[in-house]
Design a protein around this motif. Structure first.
Motif, short mmCIF file in Angstrom:
data_model
loop_
_atom_site.label_atom_id
_atom_site.label_comp_id
_atom_site.label_asym_id
_atom_site.label_seq_id
_atom_site.Cartn_x
_atom_site.Cartn_y
_atom_site.Cartn_z
N THR A 1 -19.65 -58.66 -75.27
CA THR A 1 -20.67 -57.79 -75.84
C THR A 1 -21.73 -57.44 -74.81
OG1 THR A 1 -20.32 -58.74 -78.03
CG2 THR A 1 -22.40 -57.59 -77.68
N LEU A 2 -22.17 -58.43 -74.05
CA LEU A 2 -23.15 -58.18 -73.00
C LEU A 2 -22.59 -57.23 -71.94
CD1 LEU A 2 -24.66 -61.73 -72.48
CD2 LEU A 2 -25.81 -59.74 -73.45
N ASP A 3 -21.34 -57.42 -71.59
CA ASP A 3 -20.71 -56.57 -70.59
C ASP A 3 -20.62 -55.13 -71.08
OD1 ASP A 3 -19.41 -56.19 -68.07
OD2 ASP A 3 -17.50 -56.08 -69.14
N ARG A 4 -20.24 -54.93 -72.34
CA ARG A 4 -20.16 -53.57 -72.89
C ARG A 4 -21.53 -52.91 -72.90
NH1 ARG A 4 -16.46 -55.95 -76.51
NH2 ARG A 4 -18.12 -56.28 -78.02
N SER A 5 -22.56 -53.66 -73.31
CA SER A 5 -23.89 -53.05 -73.36
C SER A 5 -24.41 -52.76 -71.95
CB SER A 5 -24.88 -53.93 -74.13
OG SER A 5 -25.07 -55.16 -73.48
N ALA A 6 -24.10 -53.62 -70.99
CA ALA A 6 -24.52 -53.37 -69.60
C ALA A 6 -23.80 -52.15 -69.04
CB ALA A 6 -24.24 -54.59 -68.73
N CYS A 7 -22.52 -52.00 -69.35
CA CYS A 7 -21.78 -50.82 -68.88
C CYS A 7 -22.32 -49.55 -69.51
CB CYS A 7 -20.29 -50.98 -69.19
SG CYS A 7 -19.46 -52.17 -68.13
N ALA A 8 -22.67 -49.61 -70.78
CA ALA A 8 -23.22 -48.44 -71.45
C ALA A 8 -24.57 -48.06 -70.85
CB ALA A 8 -23.37 -48.70 -72.95
N ARG A 9 -25.40 -49.07 -70.56
CA ARG A 9 -26.70 -48.79 -69.97
C ARG A 9 -26.54 -48.21 -68.56
NH1 ARG A 9 -32.03 -49.67 -70.44
NH2 ARG A 9 -33.19 -50.34 -68.63
N LEU A 10 -25.62 -48.75 -67.80
CA LEU A 10 -25.36 -48.23 -66.46
C LEU A 10 -24.88 -46.78 -66.51
CD1 LEU A 10 -25.20 -48.83 -63.41
CD2 LEU A 10 -22.87 -49.62 -63.80
N ALA A 11 -24.01 -46.49 -67.46
CA ALA A 11 -23.52 -45.11 -67.59
C ALA A 11 -24.65 -44.17 -67.97
CB ALA A 11 -22.41 -45.06 -68.64
N THR A 12 -25.55 -44.62 -68.84
CA THR A 12 -26.70 -43.80 -69.22
C THR A 12 -27.60 -43.55 -68.02
OG1 THR A 12 -26.63 -44.68 -71.46
CG2 THR A 12 -28.68 -43.66 -70.77
N CYS A 13 -27.88 -44.60 -67.25
CA CYS A 13 -28.73 -44.45 -66.06
C CYS A 13 -28.10 -43.50 -65.06
CB CYS A 13 -28.97 -45.81 -65.41
SG CYS A 13 -30.06 -46.88 -66.37
N ARG A 14 -26.79 -43.60 -64.86
CA ARG A 14 -26.11 -42.71 -63.93
C ARG A 14 -26.17 -41.27 -64.41
NH1 ARG A 14 -20.79 -46.31 -62.37
NH2 ARG A 14 -21.86 -47.60 -60.83
N ALA A 15 -26.01 -41.06 -65.71
CA ALA A 15 -26.06 -39.70 -66.26
C ALA A 15 -27.46 -39.11 -66.10
CB ALA A 15 -25.65 -39.71 -67.73
N VAL A 16 -28.49 -39.92 -66.36
CA VAL A 16 -29.87 -39.44 -66.21
C VAL A 16 -30.15 -39.13 -64.75
CG1 VAL A 16 -32.29 -40.15 -66.38
CG2 VAL A 16 -30.73 -40.57 -68.28
N ARG A 17 -29.70 -40.00 -63.84
CA ARG A 17 -29.91 -39.78 -62.42
C ARG A 17 -29.19 -38.52 -61.96
NH1 ARG A 17 -27.73 -44.37 -59.87
NH2 ARG A 17 -29.52 -45.48 -60.68
#
Length: 72
Positions: free
Chosen positions: A27-43
């Motif tokens: 669960t932590l890994d999925r949420s970290a991957c989702a957050r990373l994807a969001t940060c990359r999209a915003v960047r």
């Protein structure tokens, strides 16, 4: 053999704990991957809005600090 039953109970309990920990880490890994994807999209969106010739997003040159008087 009276020792086998408590031992098997401990093994079963350890297996359940490992399963719970594995699920928590997944669960932590999925949420970290989702957050990373969001940060990359915003960047990527932010970088798309920047002028192409300027990497830092500054339009003027950074002024240099004045030299100190006297010999060093």
């Amino acid at each position: 053999m009276p020792v086998v039953e408590p031992l098997s109970g401990l093994i079963a309990q350890a297996f359940k704990r490992l399963s719970v920990e594995r699920d928590m880490l997944a669960t932590l890994d999925r949420s970290a991957c989702a957050r990373l994807a969001t940060c990359r999209a915003v960047r990527a969106q932010r970088d798309a809005l920047m002028p192409h010739g300027d990497v830092r997003g500054h339009h003027d040159a950074v002024p240099h600090a004045p030299s100190m008087p006297g010999a060093v």
